[in-house]
Design an enzyme around this catalytic site. Structure first.
Site, short mmCIF file in Angstrom:
data_model
loop_
_atom_site.label_atom_id
_atom_site.label_comp_id
_atom_site.label_asym_id
_atom_site.label_seq_id
_atom_site.Cartn_x
_atom_site.Cartn_y
_atom_site.Cartn_z
N PRO A 116 51.22 30.87 42.08
CA PRO A 116 49.96 30.26 42.56
C PRO A 116 49.22 31.24 43.41
O PRO A 116 48.14 31.32 43.42
CB PRO A 116 50.58 28.83 43.61
CG PRO A 116 51.77 28.67 42.82
CD PRO A 116 52.30 29.99 42.34
N GLY A 117 49.91 32.08 44.19
CA GLY A 117 49.25 33.05 44.95
C GLY A 117 49.21 34.55 44.34
O GLY A 117 48.80 35.28 45.11
N TRP A 173 50.51 27.97 35.83
CA TRP A 173 49.79 28.36 34.50
C TRP A 173 50.60 28.72 33.52
O TRP A 173 50.26 29.62 32.69
CB TRP A 173 48.66 29.36 34.62
CG TRP A 173 47.58 29.12 35.62
CD1 TRP A 173 47.51 29.97 36.71
CD2 TRP A 173 46.65 28.16 35.97
NE1 TRP A 173 46.63 29.46 37.47
CE2 TRP A 173 46.10 28.42 37.13
CE3 TRP A 173 46.28 27.12 35.18
CZ2 TRP A 173 44.92 27.49 37.43
CZ3 TRP A 173 45.40 26.27 35.60
CH2 TRP A 173 44.70 26.39 36.89
N GLY A 204 21.37 25.14 18.86
CA GLY A 204 20.25 24.24 19.76
C GLY A 204 21.02 23.00 20.46
O GLY A 204 22.31 23.28 20.77
N GLU A 258 46.26 37.04 30.39
CA GLU A 258 46.75 38.19 30.21
C GLU A 258 46.05 39.40 30.69
O GLU A 258 45.90 40.47 29.95
CB GLU A 258 46.51 38.37 28.55
CG GLU A 258 47.58 37.57 27.83
CD GLU A 258 49.05 38.34 27.33
OE1 GLU A 258 50.10 37.72 27.44
OE2 GLU A 258 48.79 39.38 27.06
C1 LIG Z 1 45.13 28.09 30.43
C2 LIG Z 1 45.97 29.16 30.97
C3 LIG Z 1 47.39 29.58 30.37
C4 LIG Z 1 48.07 30.42 31.12
N1 LIG Z 1 49.09 30.85 30.57
C5 LIG Z 1 50.13 31.77 31.11
C6 LIG Z 1 51.36 31.97 30.71
O1 LIG Z 1 51.90 31.39 29.78
N2 LIG Z 1 52.32 32.95 31.63
C7 LIG Z 1 51.80 33.37 32.75
O2 LIG Z 1 52.55 34.12 33.68
N3 LIG Z 1 50.58 33.37 33.27
C8 LIG Z 1 49.70 32.50 32.43
N4 LIG Z 1 48.25 32.32 32.95
C9 LIG Z 1 47.81 33.08 34.13
C10 LIG Z 1 46.84 34.01 33.76
O3 LIG Z 1 47.44 35.07 33.51
C11 LIG Z 1 46.13 34.21 35.26
O4 LIG Z 1 45.39 33.10 35.68
C12 LIG Z 1 45.36 35.66 35.40
O5 LIG Z 1 45.78 36.67 35.21
C13 LIG Z 1 44.45 35.79 36.44
O6 LIG Z 1 44.98 35.37 37.60
P1 LIG Z 1 44.45 34.13 38.79
O7 LIG Z 1 44.34 33.01 37.72
O8 LIG Z 1 45.28 34.16 40.00
O9 LIG Z 1 43.11 34.94 39.23
P2 LIG Z 1 42.85 35.87 40.53
O10 LIG Z 1 43.80 37.06 40.16
O11 LIG Z 1 43.00 35.21 41.72
O12 LIG Z 1 41.43 36.42 40.21
C14 LIG Z 1 40.25 35.83 40.60
C15 LIG Z 1 39.30 36.58 40.08
O13 LIG Z 1 39.36 37.76 40.93
C16 LIG Z 1 39.22 39.11 40.17
N5 LIG Z 1 39.92 39.95 40.62
C17 LIG Z 1 41.33 40.20 41.09
N6 LIG Z 1 41.84 41.22 41.54
C18 LIG Z 1 40.78 42.10 41.29
C19 LIG Z 1 40.30 43.43 41.41
N7 LIG Z 1 41.44 44.24 41.85
N8 LIG Z 1 39.36 43.85 41.17
C20 LIG Z 1 38.30 43.05 40.58
N9 LIG Z 1 38.33 41.97 40.50
C21 LIG Z 1 39.63 41.36 40.66
C22 LIG Z 1 39.61 38.22 38.84
O14 LIG Z 1 39.16 39.26 37.57
C23 LIG Z 1 39.10 37.15 38.69
O15 LIG Z 1 37.71 37.17 38.33
C24 LIG Z 1 47.70 31.45 32.43
C25 LIG Z 1 46.33 30.96 32.71
C26 LIG Z 1 45.59 29.83 32.35
C27 LIG Z 1 44.33 29.52 32.85
#
Ligand SMILES: Cc1cc2nc3c(=O)[nH]c(=O)nc-3n(C[C@H](O)[C@H](O)[C@H](O)COP(=O)(O)OP(=O)(O)OC[C@H]3O[C@@H](n4cnc5c(N)ncnc54)[C@H](O)[C@@H]3O)c2cc1C
Lengths: 262, 378
Positions: free
Chosen positions: B127-128, B155, B338, B362
């Site tokens: 989550p974090g 996720w 459209g 990913e």
């Molecule tokens: C449907 C779904 C399936 C998934 N399946 C898996 C899975 O099977 N296993 C698994 O482990 N994970 C999984 N994920 C997790 C996924 O890999 C993460 O959601 C992703 O890596 C982004 O992390 P976050 O959601 O915490 O976003 P955050 O890291 O909070 O990012 C928020 C925004 O900030 C930007 N950002 C963050 N850091 C920086 C930086 N240093 N510089 C510039 N921009 C930055 C990001 O690009 C993004 O736009 C899944 C996610 C979804 C939605």
């Protein structure tokens, strides 16, 4: 039990057909070839028989160009044991193809117990090869089959006739059967099957090897051309109630004289 | 240099495409709408050998190259990007075992996946901690004859159906990356708690959940490599899996392109098919250009992987370019359709929703650019 399946390689159903410049055939360079869809039912039926008779062998036969061997490889990937290809131009006529298939069967040295084919090839739609082949081998044949039950050498097949009625035939192997959609659900060639197929033997013959010469041709193609483009449809404005009666007779007249459908 | 596929690769592609067209495409809309997990379709694909492409033949797999696997993934995504997310998650979870597992671990954990249909999940994100995966908090404590796993993952694809989890945690958060370690966990272990199925914008047929580990006992022999090897394993996994994920975007983009070509020839406005309007032609040209460029990048990233050459930079190019292009292409496909494109009666709105996720998971498109810049500037 020796099962033979005749397969044809035909252009993919989505192919845009263009006749060659001189009209002698169609452009084949960019065609994607697939196994004739009706032949897939024949391959599947052979494999179903083999499942119940593990000692049975399934040999796929094809007459056509060597450039692509897609259809034979697919059949072997589905589970056929081996294949034979008779190299020939893709515009051979049905009689020569049947004679080449007969020759290829003889080349294997195995006497056929069951010969299966699709009811028709979707490229030239001739619906002739299985019947000609049966005649040449002096074997009974049934075409357009949608049902198949084999016990020992006794066979019961069902075929569809006009109006949706079914005919049931009882016959004995060896025989030639031409398969229709609905007979079974062809399996996919699995990936391990595709890998195994690479190692399966494929014999290759020339037309001369199987005793076919140019003089066997019964049909020669004289020209390939596309059907004329359909003229755009005619529109009639019927908003004016006073003229509707007149319009109707005009339309009916055109359906008679131009469209010639009534 | 040779750009052609081998005859076997062509056959593999044909089979996967045929499967996608016959089994996936016709059901994609309905499964998406209802959020139905495509278990039967998944299993059927497994029976044909289209799943778990990373397993070597020594453990019952098919020894597919990375190039083979992206060919398959593109074709399956052509049928449905959402279903393909579930399919790919198996490879994502098994790759760490292929990469970091001992012979005995490979035999124990990989072989069952070739004998029967099984589902796996890769549990990295929390989550974090998403993009900053190095900061994960899930704790791995030495419990003597076992490990004790405590923390929450977010996720996690396939979580509700998985027979195996690969979970990343840390033996000591102060060690940062050097503390990260990977465990193979049985999802049926006491203390494993699944969250509810997430209600997502796209990829609705794939199952995504939070997973909580409450002091879960994990056998000692289930750690991949040594304590602290997890980060290296995770990064190497991503080098392998990014081309795969990129190819899923490519499959969706190719579908959007094909649909756009077809529709623009059928739809007439101002007396001519809209394909005759140059503005439409330009959108279609742009789509074709991006699809082809993405494919070349993906093939190169996969080919490097097969050669054993480090592909981090190219794999990031492939992942970001393919997913960003897929977003643009599917958005333009909706534009070409459209008003009809905006309706669920037509297939393109789903493609647009599905495209979005591939820019996020990913490694987001931003994170890919960080990776590229780091490689270029080092
Ligand atoms: C449907 C779904 C399936 C998934 N399946 C898996 C899975 O099977 N296993 C698994 O482990 N994970 C999984 N994920 C997790 C996924 O890999 C993460 O959601 C992703 O890596 C982004 O992390 P976050 O959601 O915490 O976003 P955050 O890291 O909070 O990012 C928020 C925004 O900030 C930007 N950002 C963050 N850091 C920086 C930086 N240093 N510089 C510039 N921009 C930055 C990001 O690009 C993004 O736009 C899944 C996610 C979804 C939605």
């Amino acid at each position: 039990m020796n099962i033979f399946v005749c397969v044809k390689q035909v252009p993919d159903t989505e192919t845009k057909i263009t006749p060659t410049g001189d009209g002698s055939f169609i452009e084949t360079a960019s065609i994607k070839w697939i196994m004739n869809p009706y032949d897939e039912f024949a391959v599947e039926q052979a494999l179903l028989v083999k499942q119940l008779n593990p000692a049975a062998t399934v040999t796929v036969l094809r007459v056509g160009s060597v450039k692509d061997t897609e259809a034979l490889r697919t059949a072997m990937a589905m589970g056929a044991d081996d294949a034979a290809l008779v190299e020939a131009a893709d515009n051979l006529d049905s009689y020569s193809i049947a004679k080449a298939l007969k020759g290829a069967i003889q080349k294997t040295g195995k006497s056929p117990d069951l010969i299966l084919a699709g009811k028709q090839a979707i490229d030239d739609d001739a619906l002739q090869v299985p019947q000609i082949l049966a005649q040449m081998l002096n074997l009974p044949s049934v075409s357009v089959i949608v049902g198949f039950e084999l016990s020992g050498s006794a066979l019961k097949v069902r075929r569809e006739v006009e109006g949706g009625a079914l005919e049931v035939y009882e016959l004995a192997t060896p025989c030639v059967l031409a398969c229709n959609k609905g007979l079974n659900t062809p399996r996919y060639a699995s990936l391990p099957g595709i890998m195994k197929a690479k190692k399966k033997p494929m014999a290759q013959y020339s037309l001369a090897d199987v005793g076919v010469s140019e003089s066997d041709r019964r049909v020669k193609y004289s020209q390939f051309k596309l059907p004329p483009e359909k003229p755009p449809g005619k529109k009639f404005d019927a908003t004016d109630a006073g003229k509707q009666r007149e319009l109707v007779s005009q339309v009916v007249g055109l359906l008679r004289t131009e469209a010639k459908i009534i | 240099m040779d750009f052609s596929l081998s005859p076997e690769q062509n056959e593999i592609r044909e089979l996967a495409l045929k499967f996608a067209r016959n089994e996936m495409l016709p059901r994609a809309q309905e499964y998406d709408e209802a959020g139905t997990f495509p278990r039967e379709i998944f299993q059927k694909a497994w029976e044909l050998g289209l799943i778990n492409t990373c397993i070597p033949s020594a453990f019952g797999g098919s020894d597919f190259s990375s190039v083979d696997s992206v060919i398959i993934s593109e074709a399956l995504a052509y049928g449905c990007m959402g279903m393909n997310t579930s399919f790919m998650a198996n490879d994502l979870a098994l790759l760490p075992i292929v990469i970091g597992g001992s012979e005995a671990q490979k035999k124990t954990f990989l072989t069952p996946f070739t004998k029967e249909f099984r589902i796996a999940s890769f549990c990295l994100t929390e989550p974090g901690n998403g993009s900053d995966a190095g900061g994960i908090r899930t704790q791995i404590k030495d419990g003597g004859d076992h490990w004790l796993l405590t923390g929450e993952k977010m996720w996690i694809t396939n979580a509700g159906y998985a027979d195996l989890f690969v979970v990343y945690g840390t033996i000591d958060p102060t060690l940062k990356h050097k503390g990260i370690s990977a465990l193979v966990v049985d999802p049926k272990s006491p203390g494993v708690e699944l969250g509810k199925k997430e209600d997502k914008m796209g990829h609705r047929s794939s199952d995504t959940r939070a997973v909580r580990f409450n002091s879960v006992r994990v056998p000692k022999e289930n750690m991949l490599g040594n304590p602290g090897d997890g980060w290296g394993i995770a990064m190497s996994t991503l080098d392998h899996s990014r081309p795969l994920v990129a190819s899923s975007a490519l499959g969706g983009a190719q579908r959007a392109l094909d649909l756009s070509v077809q529709y623009s020839k059928e739809r007439t406005q101002f007396g001519v098919p809209i394909a005759k309007h140059q503005a439409i032609q330009f959108m279609i040209a742009e789509m074709g250009m991006k699809v082809e460029a993405a494919r070349l990048l993906i093939y190169k990233a996969a080919w490097l992987c097969d050669q054993g050459i480090r592909n981090t930079e190219i794999a990031s190019y492939a992942k970001a370019f393919a997913s960003d292009s897929c977003m643009q292409i599917t958005t333009d496909a909706v534009q070409i359709y459209g008003g009809y494109g905006y309706s669920k009666e037509y297939p393109v709105e789903k493609l647009m929703r599905d495209a979005k996720l591939i820019q996020i998971y990913e490694g987001t498109s931003q994170i890919q650019r960080l990776v590229m810049a780091r490689e270029l500037l080092k």
